[in-house]
Design a protein around this motif. Structure first.
Motif, PDB file in Angstrom:
ATOM      1  N   ILE A 201      13.398 -10.825  31.335  1.00 46.87           N
ATOM      2  CA  ILE A 201      14.576  -9.963  31.179  1.00 46.87           C
ATOM      3  C   ILE A 201      15.826 -10.813  30.981  1.00 46.87           C
ATOM      4  N   ALA A 202      15.941 -11.885  31.731  1.00 44.70           N
ATOM      5  CA  ALA A 202      17.126 -12.746  31.645  1.00 44.70           C
ATOM      6  C   ALA A 202      17.262 -13.370  30.260  1.00 44.70           C
ATOM      7  N   TYR A 203      16.155 -13.907  29.740  1.00 43.90           N
ATOM      8  CA  TYR A 203      16.230 -14.558  28.431  1.00 43.90           C
ATOM      9  C   TYR A 203      16.467 -13.544  27.317  1.00 43.90           C
ATOM     10  N   TYR A 204      15.885 -12.352  27.447  1.00 48.72           N
ATOM     11  CA  TYR A 204      16.174 -11.355  26.413  1.00 48.72           C
ATOM     12  C   TYR A 204      17.646 -10.945  26.462  1.00 48.72           C
ATOM     13  N   ALA A 205      18.190 -10.823  27.655  1.00 48.39           N
ATOM     14  CA  ALA A 205      19.620 -10.509  27.764  1.00 48.39           C
ATOM     15  C   ALA A 205      20.452 -11.551  27.018  1.00 48.39           C
ATOM     16  N   GLY A 206      20.061 -12.827  27.164  1.00 53.99           N
ATOM     17  CA  GLY A 206      20.757 -13.877  26.437  1.00 53.99           C
ATOM     18  C   GLY A 206      20.632 -13.721  24.947  1.00 53.99           C
ATOM     19  N   LYS A 207      19.450 -13.357  24.480  1.00 56.97           N
ATOM     20  CA  LYS A 207      19.239 -13.200  23.036  1.00 56.97           C
ATOM     21  C   LYS A 207      20.093 -12.076  22.476  1.00 56.97           C
ATOM     22  N   VAL A 208      20.164 -10.967  23.177  1.00 56.05           N
ATOM     23  CA  VAL A 208      20.881  -9.811  22.628  1.00 56.05           C
ATOM     24  C   VAL A 208      22.399  -9.956  22.762  1.00 56.05           C
ATOM     25  N   LEU A 209      22.855 -10.746  23.758  1.00 56.15           N
ATOM     26  CA  LEU A 209      24.295 -10.864  23.985  1.00 56.15           C
ATOM     27  C   LEU A 209      24.934 -12.035  23.258  1.00 56.15           C
ATOM     28  N   GLU A 210      24.151 -12.995  22.806  1.00 58.47           N
ATOM     29  CA  GLU A 210      24.704 -14.272  22.340  1.00 58.47           C
ATOM     30  C   GLU A 210      25.749 -14.128  21.235  1.00 58.47           C
ATOM     31  N   CYS A 211      25.596 -13.154  20.349  1.00 59.22           N
ATOM     32  CA  CYS A 211      26.522 -13.010  19.219  1.00 59.22           C
ATOM     33  C   CYS A 211      27.467 -11.833  19.396  1.00 59.22           C
ATOM     34  N   ALA A 212      27.613 -11.363  20.637  1.00 58.80           N
ATOM     35  CA  ALA A 212      28.547 -10.265  20.949  1.00 58.80           C
ATOM     36  C   ALA A 212      28.254  -9.074  20.039  1.00 58.80           C
ATOM     37  N   SER A 213      29.263  -8.583  19.310  1.00 59.24           N
ATOM     38  CA  SER A 213      29.133  -7.317  18.590  1.00 59.24           C
ATOM     39  C   SER A 213      28.295  -7.395  17.329  1.00 59.24           C
ATOM     40  N   PHE A 214      27.680  -8.530  17.036  1.00 61.80           N
ATOM     41  CA  PHE A 214      26.721  -8.575  15.927  1.00 61.80           C
ATOM     42  C   PHE A 214      25.541  -7.646  16.183  1.00 61.80           C
ATOM     43  N   CYS A 215      25.313  -7.280  17.459  1.00 63.17           N
ATOM     44  CA  CYS A 215      24.195  -6.387  17.772  1.00 63.17           C
ATOM     45  C   CYS A 215      24.623  -4.921  17.751  1.00 63.17           C
ATOM     46  N   ALA A 216      25.811  -4.656  17.228  1.00 61.32           N
ATOM     47  CA  ALA A 216      26.331  -3.283  17.182  1.00 61.32           C
ATOM     48  C   ALA A 216      26.564  -2.860  15.735  1.00 61.32           C
ATOM     49  N   GLU A 217      26.793  -1.574  15.553  1.00 63.34           N
ATOM     50  CA  GLU A 217      27.149  -1.058  14.231  1.00 63.34           C
ATOM     51  C   GLU A 217      28.258  -0.004  14.364  1.00 63.34           C
ATOM     52  N   PRO A 218      29.087   0.213  13.340  1.00 70.41           N
ATOM     53  CA  PRO A 218      29.114  -0.537  12.096  1.00 70.41           C
ATOM     54  C   PRO A 218      29.509  -1.994  12.345  1.00 70.41           C
ATOM     55  N   TYR A 219      29.220  -2.844  11.364  1.00 70.63           N
ATOM     56  CA  TYR A 219      29.462  -4.276  11.535  1.00 70.63           C
ATOM     57  C   TYR A 219      30.926  -4.545  11.869  1.00 70.63           C
ATOM     58  N   GLY A 220      31.126  -5.408  12.825  1.00 68.30           N
ATOM     59  CA  GLY A 220      32.464  -5.866  13.181  1.00 68.30           C
ATOM     60  C   GLY A 220      32.343  -6.996  14.179  1.00 68.30           C
ATOM     61  N   ALA A 221      32.800  -8.181  13.780  1.00 67.41           N
ATOM     62  CA  ALA A 221      32.645  -9.351  14.639  1.00 67.41           C
ATOM     63  C   ALA A 221      33.765  -9.442  15.662  1.00 67.41           C
ATOM     64  N   LYS A 222      33.517 -10.244  16.701  1.00 65.49           N
ATOM     65  CA  LYS A 222      34.498 -10.611  17.720  1.00 65.49           C
ATOM     66  C   LYS A 222      34.908  -9.452  18.626  1.00 65.49           C
ATOM     67  N   GLU A 223      34.101  -8.400  18.646  1.00 72.74           N
ATOM     68  CA  GLU A 223      34.284  -7.307  19.596  1.00 72.74           C
ATOM     69  C   GLU A 223      33.353  -7.533  20.783  1.00 72.74           C
ATOM     70  N   SER A 224      33.751  -7.048  21.945  1.00 76.35           N
ATOM     71  CA  SER A 224      32.977  -7.290  23.169  1.00 76.35           C
ATOM     72  C   SER A 224      31.810  -6.326  23.321  1.00 76.35           C
ATOM     73  N   VAL A 225      30.747  -6.833  23.933  1.00 73.65           N
ATOM     74  CA  VAL A 225      29.627  -5.997  24.357  1.00 73.65           C
ATOM     75  C   VAL A 225      29.291  -6.366  25.796  1.00 73.65           C
ATOM     76  N   ILE A 226      28.643  -5.440  26.491  1.00 71.78           N
ATOM     77  CA  ILE A 226      28.214  -5.697  27.872  1.00 71.78           C
ATOM     78  C   ILE A 226      26.718  -5.467  27.981  1.00 71.78           C
ATOM     79  N   GLY A 227      26.030  -6.427  28.596  1.00 74.22           N
ATOM     80  CA  GLY A 227      24.621  -6.284  28.889  1.00 74.22           C
ATOM     81  C   GLY A 227      24.435  -5.937  30.359  1.00 74.22           C
ATOM     82  N   THR A 228      23.682  -4.902  30.618  1.00 76.93           N
ATOM     83  CA  THR A 228      23.358  -4.483  31.982  1.00 76.93           C
ATOM     84  C   THR A 228      21.894  -4.814  32.240  1.00 76.93           C
ATOM     85  N   ILE A 229      21.655  -5.674  33.211  1.00 75.66           N
ATOM     86  CA  ILE A 229      20.324  -6.214  33.472  1.00 75.66           C
ATOM     87  C   ILE A 229      19.789  -5.626  34.768  1.00 75.66           C
ATOM     88  N   THR A 230      18.574  -5.096  34.726  1.00 74.60           N
ATOM     89  CA  THR A 230      17.863  -4.713  35.942  1.00 74.60           C
ATOM     90  C   THR A 230      16.589  -5.551  36.003  1.00 74.60           C
TER      91      THR A 230
END
Length: 456
Positions: A201-230
């Protein structure tokens, strides 16, 4: 007591490369995350900054992003973690970031806190000793084993840290961590592992968070995202009001930047994402379950990145709009190159042409072979042992585009235009000399963590 949930905010996928968007950052900060984490480096920028030991980003942008994270994390009293400081994670870039944090602490009168930092540069003597004692420094991506000759030519080497120095720094009580060159995902995985969450879970959290808003849509860089880990899943939420983390955007990002879309390697093992399950949790959040962590068998292997100087470089820029010249652009470049060969011979320099509008981005891999552009931009790179020679190589290679004599051409009108008449000095040219792995007895062998106290 083991936490049931951990929340990490990532404000920028490459801190300082372009400034963090403040609105979504402060929206995320208001939710009181447990950690503020950001990667600040990449080998996407090429070997130049590593070899020259300089940043690829502006100082003012990097200070801006560090200031946002420092003020928010110190006000809240939670840790802040930065990896691959200053684009490359070299010792001088770590020192620069440490100094920025010190300056900001004074400027904002921040109460005392503990700052940990570690270097990632590798002494060539260390690798030479290993090789002399029979160690094989294995190449990645079909590279050969490291040779003494290639090692001697290399200007600067960094090791890519895993979670280990970050966990140690947190165990030492660090409030702020400035890391040398690091695996992107380790920066986020380390606090989760330290807090007792499972590695997968920890390493996947790193994979999904590493590029911030690149994992969101519509595309827009340098926006914040939050990962919630259980202990069972990761949920990733977009902070910008106009963005969403969807199944498509999150799964797509998991496949980003890799030859095999399912595997992520790091010091200590591999993350297997081939059986991950994605579901839309709410309007702005995607939930991920079932990543797999596969630890390495035997000793840990640490990736090495090294850069070798090729020569000094100048750049020329030419524009072509004449249809006949465009149709015969390969012949034009051949004629221009012949003029350089007449002066300098076949060896001792490099001359490169990048033709935008034909295959400037992909080169020989470009599948579209027919030129459909009505105009071309030609970038000429002249590389040589001295600046004087590099300038002349680039200038000859650029100006001879204008003078190239094609059949049926009656004069010079319309052949080429120059953005500037001179050629422009560029950073020295470098190439990657090390993309290798070295086996270590101790995962902290190359990363000495130091702790200091700063602030008022």
């Amino acid at each position: 007591m083991i936490k049931k949930e951990l929340r990490i905010i990532c404000p920028n996928g490459h801190l300082g490369f372009s400034p963090t968007k403040e609105d979504s950052f402060w929206l995320g900060a208001q939710t009181k995350p447990d950690y503020y984490c950001s990667d600040s480096g990449s080998d996407d920028i090429g070997p130049g900054p590593l070899g020259a030991d300089k940043c690829a980003s502006l100082y003012v942008w990097q200070k801006h992003d560090l200031e946002l994270m420092l003020l928010a994390s110190r006000e809240q009293g939670v840790p802040m973690i930065i990896g691959s400081a200053g684009d490359t994670g070299t010792n001088s870039r770590v020192d620069m970031y440490v100094q920025i944090i010190k300056d900001l602490a004074i400027e904002h009168k921040i109460p005392k806190f503990k700052l940990a930092y570690f270097y990632s540069e590798v002494d060539k003597k260390y690798l030479r000793r290993k090789m002399e004692n029979g160690a094989v420094i294995e190449g990645l991506d079909s590279r050969s084993f490291l040779t003494f000759e290639e090692l001697d030519k290399t200007e600067r080497i960094v090791a890519v840290a895993g979670v280990h120095p970050y966990i140690k720094a947190l165990e030492m009580g660090a409030d702020v961590i400035i890391g040398g060159r690091s695996s992107d995902i380790a920066i986020f995985a380390a606090p989760a592992i330290k807090e007792g969450f499972p590695e997968n879970i920890a390493y996947y959290a790193g994979k999904v968070l590493e590029c911030a808003s690149f994992c969101a849509e519509p595309y827009g860089a340098k926006e914040s995202v939050i990962g919630t880990i259980t202990h069972n899943d990761v949920k990733v939420t977009a902070m910008a009001p106009w963005q969403r983390c969807t199944v498509a955007s999150v799964a797509g990002h998991a496949m980003y930047e890799r030859s095999n879309p399912y595997y992520e390697y790091f010091a200590g093992g591999m993350l297997d994402m081939s059986e991950c399950l994605y579901e839309q949790w709410d309007e702005k959040t995607t939930r991920i379950t079932n990543p797999k962590y596969i630890p390495i068998e035997g000793k840990i292997k640490v990736k090495l990145e090294g850069s070798t100087k090729v020569g000094e470089m100048y750049i020329g820029i030419a524009g072509v709009r004449d249809p006949y010249t465009i149709k015969n652009i390969d012949k034009v470049i051949e004629l221009a190159r012949e003029q350089v060969v007449q002066k300098f011979g076949d060896n001792g320099y490099e001359l490169h042409y990048r033709v935008y509008g034909k295959n400037g981005v992909m080169g020989d891999l470009e599948p579209v072979k027919e030129i459909k552009s009505h105009e071309l931009c030609i970038i000429v790179q002249g590389i040589a042992p001295t600046k004087e020679m590099a300038e002349e190589v680039a200038m000859t290679g650029t100006r001879q585009i204008f003078y190239a004599r094609l059949p049926e051409v009656k004069g010079t009108a319309g052949t080429a235009a120059f953005v500037v008449d001179e050629v422009l000095p560029a950073t020295s040219a470098y190439r990657w000399s090390l993309n290798h792995i070295v086996e270590v007895d101790d995962p902290l062998e190359l990363f000495d963590v130091k702790l200091i106290e700063i602030g008022e």
